[in-house]
Design an enzyme around this catalytic site. Structure first.
Site, short mmCIF file in Angstrom:
data_model
loop_
_atom_site.label_atom_id
_atom_site.label_comp_id
_atom_site.label_asym_id
_atom_site.label_seq_id
_atom_site.Cartn_x
_atom_site.Cartn_y
_atom_site.Cartn_z
N ASP A 1 1.04 -1.64 -0.05
CA ASP A 1 -0.31 0.38 0.26
C ASP A 1 1.12 1.43 -0.17
O ASP A 1 2.09 1.69 -0.11
CB ASP A 1 -0.77 0.15 1.45
CG ASP A 1 -1.94 1.23 1.19
OD1 ASP A 1 -2.17 1.49 0.59
OD2 ASP A 1 -1.85 1.71 2.60
N ASP B 1 -0.04 5.11 0.61
CA ASP B 1 -0.80 5.86 2.01
C ASP B 1 -0.70 4.89 3.17
O ASP B 1 -1.15 4.02 4.42
CB ASP B 1 -2.00 6.48 1.91
CG ASP B 1 -2.18 7.56 0.81
OD1 ASP B 1 -1.12 8.13 0.45
OD2 ASP B 1 -3.42 7.29 0.20
#
Length: 172
Positions: free
Chosen positions: A6, A8
């Site tokens: 991922d 963020d």
């Protein structure tokens, strides 16, 4: 292994930027304490706490996010013997697409465009997913590594990693 990472709160730090913007615009303390299990905006005065949604939808919000410490070096090491994919639910914020692609190009130029996946739901066929949001593990059958962030500190159902050093210790 095929590894999905991922962006963020795993590679990039949007919380730092949110706090900077709230400090600039509303004089919210820049050393804002985040209570475990809560989102940062839960600690912003109620009359302005929805402003985060305006910030995140602005063109350029995602372009200059600070790096999470150790991320670049760790991803390079993981990529030596694994297929690494950056997987971001970027479709939720239309203006984030170009910003995120440019940010990745600046900080992770060794990740080719074929290994960058911008999506809605993270339906990916990989062996390991590293994410800060447990919702992205729903229906994922591989190894789930929950990257620590204040909002997920009360979750105990997943294998947790607190930093990139711990990720490497578990995967290398």
């Amino acid at each position: 292994m095929r590894i999905a990472i991922d962006m963020d709160e795993v590679l990039a730090d949007p919380i730092h930027k949110f706090i900077q913007l709230f400090n600039r615009d509303y004089n919210v303390p820049s050393d804002l304490f985040q209570e475990p299990g809560k989102e940062f905006f839960h600690h912003i005065p109620e009359e302005i706490n929805s402003k985060w949604f305006e910030y995140i939808n602005q063109k350029g919000f995602f372009r200059d996010l600070p790096l999470i410490e150790g991320a670049v070096e760790a991803v390079k090491k993981l990529q030596e013997n694994n297929e690494v994919y950056i997987v971001s639910a970027a479709m939720e914020f239309r203006n984030s697409l170009e910003d995120k692609l440019d940010w990745l190009g600046e900080h992770f130029p060794f990740i080719g465009w074929r290994n960058i996946i911008f999506c809605g739901d993270k339906i990916v066929n990989v062996d390991v997913m590293i994410d800060d949001r447990a919702k992205n593990f729903v229906d994922f059958s591989g190894r789930k590594l929950l990257f620590t962030s204040p909002h997920n500190l009360l979750l105990n159902d997943y294998e947790r990693v607190n930093n990139w050093e711990e990720v490497l210790a578990k995967l290398l």
